[in-house]
Design a protein around this motif. Structure first.
Motif, PDB file in Angstrom:
ATOM      1  N   VAL A  38      -1.893  -6.166  44.378  1.00  0.00           N
ATOM      2  CA  VAL A  38      -3.271  -5.794  43.996  1.00  0.00           C
ATOM      3  C   VAL A  38      -4.587  -6.285  44.434  1.00  0.00           C
ATOM      4  O   VAL A  38      -4.244  -7.795  44.795  1.00  0.00           O
ATOM      5  N   LEU A  39      -5.508  -5.905  44.806  1.00  0.00           N
ATOM      6  CA  LEU A  39      -7.025  -6.806  44.961  1.00  0.00           C
ATOM      7  C   LEU A  39      -7.668  -6.703  44.023  1.00  0.00           C
ATOM      8  O   LEU A  39      -8.193  -5.606  43.547  1.00  0.00           O
ATOM      9  N   VAL A  40      -8.087  -7.845  43.569  1.00  0.00           N
ATOM     10  CA  VAL A  40      -8.928  -8.069  42.300  1.00  0.00           C
ATOM     11  C   VAL A  40     -10.282  -8.552  42.527  1.00  0.00           C
ATOM     12  O   VAL A  40     -10.257  -9.804  43.643  1.00  0.00           O
ATOM     13  N   ARG A  41     -11.119  -8.063  42.298  1.00  0.00           N
ATOM     14  CA  ARG A  41     -12.658  -8.611  42.530  1.00  0.00           C
ATOM     15  C   ARG A  41     -12.920  -9.407  41.455  1.00  0.00           C
ATOM     16  O   ARG A  41     -12.784  -8.882  40.083  1.00  0.00           O
ATOM     17  N   ASN A  42     -13.114 -10.915  41.540  1.00  0.00           N
ATOM     18  CA  ASN A  42     -13.427 -11.825  40.304  1.00  0.00           C
ATOM     19  C   ASN A  42     -14.512 -11.415  39.967  1.00  0.00           C
ATOM     20  O   ASN A  42     -15.654 -11.495  40.517  1.00  0.00           O
ATOM     21  N   VAL A  43     -14.497 -11.508  38.704  1.00  0.00           N
ATOM     22  CA  VAL A  43     -15.670 -11.337  37.862  1.00  0.00           C
ATOM     23  C   VAL A  43     -16.255 -12.406  37.354  1.00  0.00           C
ATOM     24  O   VAL A  43     -17.438 -13.001  37.496  1.00  0.00           O
ATOM     25  N   TYR A  44     -15.504 -13.285  36.572  1.00  0.00           N
ATOM     26  CA  TYR A  44     -15.597 -14.696  35.903  1.00  0.00           C
ATOM     27  C   TYR A  44     -14.575 -15.705  36.464  1.00  0.00           C
ATOM     28  O   TYR A  44     -13.324 -15.390  36.698  1.00  0.00           O
ATOM     29  N   LEU A  45     -15.362 -16.781  37.107  1.00  0.00           N
ATOM     30  CA  LEU A  45     -14.340 -18.016  37.416  1.00  0.00           C
ATOM     31  C   LEU A  45     -14.603 -18.914  36.205  1.00  0.00           C
ATOM     32  O   LEU A  45     -15.863 -19.260  35.788  1.00  0.00           O
ATOM     33  N   SER A  46     -13.326 -19.531  35.745  1.00  0.00           N
ATOM     34  CA  SER A  46     -13.454 -20.460  34.774  1.00  0.00           C
ATOM     35  C   SER A  46     -13.657 -21.767  35.265  1.00  0.00           C
ATOM     36  O   SER A  46     -12.860 -22.316  36.372  1.00  0.00           O
ATOM     37  N   LEU A  47     -14.475 -22.861  34.889  1.00  0.00           N
ATOM     38  CA  LEU A  47     -14.625 -23.871  35.616  1.00  0.00           C
ATOM     39  C   LEU A  47     -14.132 -24.853  34.389  1.00  0.00           C
ATOM     40  O   LEU A  47     -14.638 -24.878  33.178  1.00  0.00           O
ATOM     41  N   ASP A  48     -13.273 -25.744  34.823  1.00  0.00           N
ATOM     42  CA  ASP A  48     -12.504 -26.688  33.817  1.00  0.00           C
ATOM     43  C   ASP A  48     -12.480 -28.291  34.203  1.00  0.00           C
ATOM     44  O   ASP A  48     -12.249 -28.359  35.579  1.00  0.00           O
ATOM     45  N   PRO A  49     -12.480 -29.067  33.242  1.00  0.00           N
ATOM     46  CA  PRO A  49     -12.424 -30.523  33.812  1.00  0.00           C
ATOM     47  C   PRO A  49     -11.042 -30.590  34.938  1.00  0.00           C
ATOM     48  O   PRO A  49     -11.316 -31.561  35.571  1.00  0.00           O
ATOM     49  N   THR A  50     -10.131 -29.874  34.518  1.00  0.00           N
ATOM     50  CA  THR A  50      -8.772 -30.025  35.359  1.00  0.00           C
ATOM     51  C   THR A  50      -9.192 -29.654  36.810  1.00  0.00           C
ATOM     52  O   THR A  50      -8.133 -30.128  37.645  1.00  0.00           O
ATOM     53  N   ASN A  51     -10.171 -28.885  37.353  1.00  0.00           N
ATOM     54  CA  ASN A  51     -10.372 -28.827  38.662  1.00  0.00           C
ATOM     55  C   ASN A  51     -10.602 -30.134  39.405  1.00  0.00           C
ATOM     56  O   ASN A  51     -10.218 -30.361  40.346  1.00  0.00           O
ATOM     57  N   ARG A  52     -11.370 -30.929  38.525  1.00  0.00           N
ATOM     58  CA  ARG A  52     -11.424 -32.195  39.492  1.00  0.00           C
ATOM     59  C   ARG A  52      -9.913 -32.906  39.544  1.00  0.00           C
ATOM     60  O   ARG A  52     -10.062 -33.608  40.727  1.00  0.00           O
ATOM     61  N   ILE A  53      -9.065 -32.886  38.577  1.00  0.00           N
ATOM     62  CA  ILE A  53      -7.614 -33.289  38.617  1.00  0.00           C
ATOM     63  C   ILE A  53      -7.095 -32.656  39.929  1.00  0.00           C
ATOM     64  O   ILE A  53      -6.512 -33.509  40.693  1.00  0.00           O
ATOM     65  N   TRP A  54      -7.103 -31.451  40.027  1.00  0.00           N
ATOM     66  CA  TRP A  54      -6.462 -30.837  41.012  1.00  0.00           C
ATOM     67  C   TRP A  54      -6.980 -31.287  42.514  1.00  0.00           C
ATOM     68  O   TRP A  54      -6.029 -31.143  43.481  1.00  0.00           O
ATOM     69  N   MET A  55      -8.173 -31.630  42.610  1.00  0.00           N
ATOM     70  CA  MET A  55      -8.862 -32.080  43.927  1.00  0.00           C
ATOM     71  C   MET A  55      -8.151 -33.408  44.341  1.00  0.00           C
ATOM     72  O   MET A  55      -8.590 -33.992  45.418  1.00  0.00           O
ATOM     73  N   TRP A 100     -11.410 -19.711  43.709  1.00  0.00           N
ATOM     74  CA  TRP A 100     -12.899 -19.864  43.782  1.00  0.00           C
ATOM     75  C   TRP A 100     -13.094 -18.999  44.994  1.00  0.00           C
ATOM     76  O   TRP A 100     -13.450 -19.505  46.091  1.00  0.00           O
ATOM     77  N   GLN A 101     -13.258 -17.711  44.751  1.00  0.00           N
ATOM     78  CA  GLN A 101     -13.289 -16.767  45.727  1.00  0.00           C
ATOM     79  C   GLN A 101     -13.722 -15.397  45.302  1.00  0.00           C
ATOM     80  O   GLN A 101     -13.669 -15.046  44.072  1.00  0.00           O
ATOM     81  N   ASP A 102     -14.304 -14.467  46.112  1.00  0.00           N
ATOM     82  CA  ASP A 102     -14.757 -13.121  45.558  1.00  0.00           C
ATOM     83  C   ASP A 102     -13.525 -12.408  45.232  1.00  0.00           C
ATOM     84  O   ASP A 102     -13.719 -11.409  44.231  1.00  0.00           O
ATOM     85  N   TYR A 103     -12.714 -12.494  46.016  1.00  0.00           N
ATOM     86  CA  TYR A 103     -11.240 -11.337  45.803  1.00  0.00           C
ATOM     87  C   TYR A 103     -10.063 -12.442  45.758  1.00  0.00           C
ATOM     88  O   TYR A 103     -10.099 -13.131  46.494  1.00  0.00           O
ATOM     89  N   ALA A 104      -9.199 -11.683  44.879  1.00  0.00           N
ATOM     90  CA  ALA A 104      -7.806 -12.478  45.079  1.00  0.00           C
ATOM     91  C   ALA A 104      -6.701 -11.179  45.158  1.00  0.00           C
ATOM     92  O   ALA A 104      -7.087 -10.195  44.692  1.00  0.00           O
ATOM     93  N   ILE A 105      -5.849 -11.609  46.092  1.00  0.00           N
ATOM     94  CA  ILE A 105      -4.700 -10.738  46.312  1.00  0.00           C
ATOM     95  C   ILE A 105      -3.529 -11.190  45.524  1.00  0.00           C
ATOM     96  O   ILE A 105      -3.071 -12.487  46.093  1.00  0.00           O
ATOM     97  N   VAL A 106      -2.965 -10.553  44.655  1.00  0.00           N
ATOM     98  CA  VAL A 106      -2.043 -11.122  43.765  1.00  0.00           C
ATOM     99  C   VAL A 106      -0.944  -9.746  43.664  1.00  0.00           C
ATOM    100  O   VAL A 106      -1.268  -8.813  43.632  1.00  0.00           O
ATOM    101  N   PRO A 107       0.453 -10.322  43.263  1.00  0.00           N
ATOM    102  CA  PRO A 107       1.271  -9.387  42.930  1.00  0.00           C
ATOM    103  C   PRO A 107       0.728  -8.613  41.753  1.00  0.00           C
ATOM    104  O   PRO A 107       0.493  -9.455  40.709  1.00  0.00           O
ATOM    105  N   GLY A 108       0.977  -7.379  41.623  1.00  0.00           N
ATOM    106  CA  GLY A 108       0.453  -6.775  40.377  1.00  0.00           C
ATOM    107  C   GLY A 108       1.325  -7.337  39.178  1.00  0.00           C
ATOM    108  O   GLY A 108       0.848  -7.015  38.049  1.00  0.00           O
ATOM    109  N   SER A 109       2.648  -7.635  39.454  1.00  0.00           N
ATOM    110  CA  SER A 109       3.494  -8.042  38.260  1.00  0.00           C
ATOM    111  C   SER A 109       3.019  -9.465  37.681  1.00  0.00           C
ATOM    112  O   SER A 109       3.337  -9.682  36.497  1.00  0.00           O
ATOM    113  N   VAL A 110       1.964 -10.133  38.383  1.00  0.00           N
ATOM    114  CA  VAL A 110       1.490 -11.266  37.310  1.00  0.00           C
ATOM    115  C   VAL A 110       0.095 -11.009  36.835  1.00  0.00           C
ATOM    116  O   VAL A 110      -0.606 -11.770  36.318  1.00  0.00           O
ATOM    117  N   CYS A 111      -0.446  -9.837  37.004  1.00  0.00           N
ATOM    118  CA  CYS A 111      -1.668  -9.265  36.312  1.00  0.00           C
ATOM    119  C   CYS A 111      -1.373  -9.090  35.080  1.00  0.00           C
ATOM    120  O   CYS A 111      -0.796  -7.858  34.836  1.00  0.00           O
TER     121      CYS A 111
END
Ligand SMILES: NC(=O)c1ccc[n+]([C@@H]2O[C@H](COP(=O)([O-])OP(=O)(O)OC[C@H]3O[C@@H](n4cnc5c(N)ncnc54)[C@H](OP(=O)(O)O)[C@@H]3O)[C@@H](O)[C@H]2O)c1
Length: 340
Positions: A38-55, A100-111
């Motif tokens: 499925v193609l998902v238009r991202n509406v809200y992006l969560s910003l989390d302290p762990t973003n810095r860890i992942w970098m 961190w993008q406008d659209y995400a393509i993901v398997p429908g099964s994880v939505c």
């Protein structure tokens, strides 16, 4: 017309605080969907302290984001195209880590589809990752009992504010540590904490001595460093420390020193346990149902701070480290559907 997707990609690993150029914005065409996607238009992006860890290329609980990859991030969105018969176009969904993008393509099964009546922003805050973190960290690890003293750091933040309120529901005396007088007033006057300490203007150790004269039974730790040292030195016998986060150390560019009072674990027979909310994936629904009930009963309040524009995400995420936000920090990537 070809649909285009703006993506923030990790260009280099930050040294210390996130700098301009650590992330770069690319614009690429959205590819055609494969069967089951499925193609998902991202509406809200969560910003989390762990973003810095992942970098960072450090020992962590997930693989770090690789250079050139789209920055990982939690999202909610709306299905724009579907090749999964179980996920209709127009469904409001949690594609989990839509990035961190406008659209995400993901398997429908994880939505996971968001039930009617739930605001999308709540799914990324009180009734999502931050609420669930507070719920299990406090109840499972903190094991609160009525009459005990609970100290929460980053207490006016997304996780901390929920933790303190659950502590009150469980009959604890709750002391929060936060970074401004306004935040301290909010957690005491509006959320019902018993007391608050502004760590920027007060001596935290002296304030804890005054506010917790019989010691601290439970520490819900979000910050680490000197604040955790001050709390650890005042833990009661058989106290519990739920190590949720150590945000004061995420921007460190070299080795960080350990706790100053490690012997307290022995002398006071403390239980110190780190956890990651994903450890509780199989019990997620239990937490969301209970928090939802508490919210509907007015026993839990929460705030969401929404900044506009995916293009500002790298600047916005820095607010987590300065405290310059009022509640769970989200970016509005695209307009929410009617009803939110
Ligand atoms: N274990 C898990 O599964 C899990 C899940 C979610 C979050 N977490 C952790 O929980 C903590 C809170 O996350 P959140 O999403 O709820 O963010 P948040 O509390 O809404 O925002 C972070 C807050 O941390 C405080 N802070 C930042 N740098 C600090 C420093 N050097 N010293 C003291 N306070 C500092 C700031 O508040 P002030 O204005 O009060 O300084 C800031 O507002 C983080 O450590 C995060 O990594 C863990």
């Amino acid at each position: 017309m070809t649909r285009m997707n703006r993506q923030w990609r990790l260009a280099r690993r930050p040294m210390g605080e996130i700098q301009d150029g650590d992330l770069e914005l690319a614009t690429v065409p959205v590819p055609a969907l494969e069967e089951g996607q499925v193609l998902v238009r991202n509406v809200y992006l969560s910003l989390d302290p762990t973003n810095r860890i992942w970098m960072s290329d450090m020992d962590q609980y997930m693989p770090p984001v690789q250079i050139g990859e789209v920055m990982r991030g939690g999202t909610v969105g709306v299905v724009e195209e579907s090749r999964d018969p179980n996920v209709p176009v127009g469904a409001r969904v949690v594609p989990w880590l839509g990035g961190w993008q406008d659209y995400a393509i993901v398997p429908g099964s994880v939505c996971n589809q968001i039930p009617p009546g739930f605001p999308m922003s709540a799914i990324l805050s009180s009734m999502g990752l931050t609420g669930v973190t507070g719920y299990f960290g406090l109840l499972d690890i903190g094991q609160p009992k009525a009459g005990e003293t609970l100290v929460v750091s980053a207490a006016a933040g997304a996780v901390g504010s929920i933790v303190g309120q659950i502590g009150k529901i469980k009959g604890c005396r709750v002391v929060g540590i936060a970074g401004s007088d306004e935040k301290c007033r909010w957690i005491v006057n509006d959320l019902g904490f018993d007391a608050a300490i502004n760590y920027r203007t007060e001596d935290v150790g002296a304030a804890l001595d005054r506010l917790c004269p019989h010691g601290i039974d439970i520490n819900f730790e979000n910050v680490g460093g000197e604040i955790m040292d001050a709390v650890m030195a005042r833990m009661s016998n058989f106290g519990r420390m739920a190590l949720c986060g150590m945000i004061s150390q995420y921007n460190a560019s070299g080795p960080v020193s350990g706790p100053k009072n490690f012997t307290a674990i022995l002398m006071r027979r403390l239980t110190v346990r780190g956890f990651i909310v994903s450890d509780y994936m199989d019990r997620w629904g239990e937490a969301v149902a209970q928090i939802g009930l508490w919210v509907s009963e007015g026993k839990i309040k929460y705030k969401v701070h929404i900044e506009q524009g995916l293009e500002h995400a790298p600047q916005t995420v820095k607010r987590l480290f300065t405290g310059d936000h009022d509640g769970k920090l989200l970016v509005e990537v695209s307009p929410p559907p009617p009803g939110g």
